[in-house]
Design an enzyme around this catalytic site. Structure first.
Site, short mmCIF file in Angstrom:
data_model
loop_
_atom_site.label_atom_id
_atom_site.label_comp_id
_atom_site.label_asym_id
_atom_site.label_seq_id
_atom_site.Cartn_x
_atom_site.Cartn_y
_atom_site.Cartn_z
N LEU A 141 0.78 -1.07 -0.25
CA LEU A 141 0.29 -0.16 0.26
C LEU A 141 0.61 1.37 -0.25
CD1 LEU A 141 -2.81 -1.45 2.93
CD2 LEU A 141 -3.19 -1.68 -0.12
N GLY A 142 1.65 1.13 -1.16
CA GLY A 142 2.59 2.95 -1.09
C GLY A 142 1.87 3.10 -1.36
N ARG A 143 2.49 4.04 -2.44
CA ARG A 143 2.58 5.68 -3.54
C ARG A 143 1.36 4.80 -3.71
NH1 ARG A 143 7.25 8.28 -4.80
NH2 ARG A 143 8.58 6.44 -4.99
N MET A 144 2.00 3.80 -4.88
CA MET A 144 0.99 3.38 -6.51
C MET A 144 0.30 2.53 -5.46
SD MET A 144 1.93 4.61 -8.96
CE MET A 144 1.16 2.60 -10.33
N ASP A 169 -0.79 -4.65 4.54
CA ASP A 169 1.15 -4.24 4.43
C ASP A 169 1.46 -4.00 5.18
OD1 ASP A 169 2.05 -1.51 2.33
OD2 ASP A 169 3.13 -1.81 4.41
N GLU A 183 10.64 6.99 -21.03
CA GLU A 183 10.52 8.09 -19.92
C GLU A 183 12.07 9.28 -19.77
OE1 GLU A 183 9.76 8.02 -15.88
OE2 GLU A 183 7.86 7.23 -16.39
N GLY A 190 1.56 7.23 -11.54
CA GLY A 190 2.52 7.50 -10.61
C GLY A 190 0.89 7.84 -9.55
N LYS A 247 6.67 -2.71 -20.56
CA LYS A 247 6.37 -1.16 -18.91
C LYS A 247 7.98 -0.84 -18.97
CE LYS A 247 5.77 1.48 -15.76
NZ LYS A 247 6.38 2.09 -14.78
#
Length: 304
Positions: free
Chosen positions: A8-11, A30, A180, A123, A173
Site C-alpha cells: 500500500l505504498g504510493r501506488m 501491508d 520516459e 504515478g 513497461k
C-alpha cells in the site's frame, strides 16, 4: 469483483482506493499497519497478514501485488503459492524484471495458478486520472479480470490492453520507462540551455507554458515541468541528484542482448549516474591528462 491488494505504498494504496470507488471489494495488507488502517478509511477491508488476506477472499481468489522488485516480491509469491489453490490468480503490478515474471508464471502454472504481469504507469496521479496498464498473461485469465482493469484505467476503452503472454506486460513497461528516461532528459537539457543564455533573461515558466499549447513537444511531462518551474523558477530548492529505479538499466541490458541500438535511452541513464557523483574521478583524470601532455592549466581541489 473482489481482490486482495498487497503493498500500500504510493501506488498500491491509491489503486486500492480507486478500485473501492469503482465498486470492488478490496482486502488490503501491508507490513505497515498504519497504511492498512488508512486504506480502511476509504472502504477497503484490512487484513493482518498474508494468511488473513487469503482467508478473507472467496475462491477463485485474485491477489494483486504492488511490491518492490526482487526479493520482496519473490518471498511474497513463494508464501502465497503455498496457500493458493488451482484457479486462483496472482497479478504483479510492480516494476519487476520481465524474465522474473516469465519464470514466476511458469512455476505457478504448474500449480494451476494464473500469473499476470501488469506494467502499471500513472504515478501519484493515477487515483484521479487512471492508470496505463500493460498486461501480460493467459488471454482467458486476463479477460476474466477485465472489470478490474477497466476500473483502474482512465476509461474502460482507453489506457489498458493485453499486450501478449506472460512477461510481455513487464517487458513493455521496461521499454516505456526507458522512453520516459529519454523524454525527461531531453526536457532537462533543453531548459538548461535556456537558463544558460543569461543575456536574454528568459522566463522559463512562461516558455514552458507556451510550449504546452500547439507545440509538437507538448506532453504530460512538459505539464509537470511547467508546474515545477512555476513553483520554483530556478529550482534552487533541489539538488542535481537523480535516482534510477532499475527499468532503464534493464532496458539498456536488453538492447545489448537484442543488438538494438538505443543511444538516447542509454545516455539518459548515464546522465543519472553522473548526477550522483561529486567531483567524479574520471573528470579529475581528464584534467590531469591535459596537464601532463600539454601543460594545460588545472583547477586545484578546494580552489573554488
Amino acid at each position: 469483483m473482489e481482490l486482495g491488494m498487497i503493498g500500500l505504498g504510493r501506488m498500491g494504496g491509491n489503486m486500492a482506493q480507486r478500485l473501492v470507488a469503482g465498486g470492488h471489494r478490496v482486502v488490503t495488507y501491508d507490513k505497515d499497519s498504519k497504511a492498512v488502517g488508512a486504506s480502511c478509511e476509504f472502504g477497503s477491508e484490512g487484513a493482518t497478514s498474508l494468511n488473513d488476506v487469503v482467508s478473507k477472499l472467496e475462491s477463485p481468489r485474485t491477489i494483486w501485488l504492488m511490491l518492490p522488485p526482487g526479493q520482496p516480491t519473490e518471498d511474497t509469491l513463494g508464501y502465497l503459492a503455498n496457500m493458493l489453490k488451482p484457479g486462483d490468480t496472482v497479478l504483479d503490478g510492480g516494476n519487476a524484471n520481465y524474465k522474473d515474471s516469465m519464470r514466476r508464471s511458469e512455476k505457478l502454472a504448474a500449480q494451476g495458478i494464473d500469473f499476470i504481469d501488469v506494467g502499471t504507469s500513472g504515478g501519484i496521479w493515477g487515483l484521479t486520472d487512471g492508470y496505463s496498464l500493460m498486461v501480460g498473461g493467459d488471454e482467458a485469465a486476463v479477460k476474466r479480470l477485465e472489470p478490474i482493469f477497466h476500473t483502474l484505467s482512465p476509461s474502460p476503452d482507453k489506457g489498458y490492453s493485453r499486450v501478449g503472454p506472460s512477461g510481455s506486460g513487464h517487458f513493455t513497461k521496461m521499454v516505456h520507462n526507458g522512453v520516459e528516461y529519454g523524454l525527461m532528459q531531453a526536457y532537462a537539457e533543453g531548459f538548461e540551455m535556456l537558463a544558460a543564455k543569461e543575456e536574454f533573461n528568459l522566463d522559463l515558466p512562461s516558455i514552458a507554458e507556451t510550449w504546452r499549447y500547439g507545440s509538437v513537444v507538448r506532453s504530460w511531462l512538459l505539464d509537470l515541468a511547467a508546474d515545477a518551474l512555476k513553483e520554483d523558477p530556478t529550482l534552487k530548492s533541489l539538488d542535481s541528484y537523480v535516482e534510477d529505479s532499475g527499468e532503464g538499466r534493464w532496458a539498456v541490458e536488453e538492447s545489448v542482448e537484442l543488438a538494438v541500438p538505443i543511444p538516447v535511452i542509454t545516455l539518459s541513464l548515464q546522465a543519472r549516474f553522473r548526477s550522483r557523483q561529486k567531483q567524479p574521478f574520471g573528470g579529475r583524470l581528464l584534467a590531469a591528462l591535459r596537464n601532463q601532455f600539454g601543460g594545460h592549466d588545472v583547477r586545484k581541489s578546494g580552489s573554488s
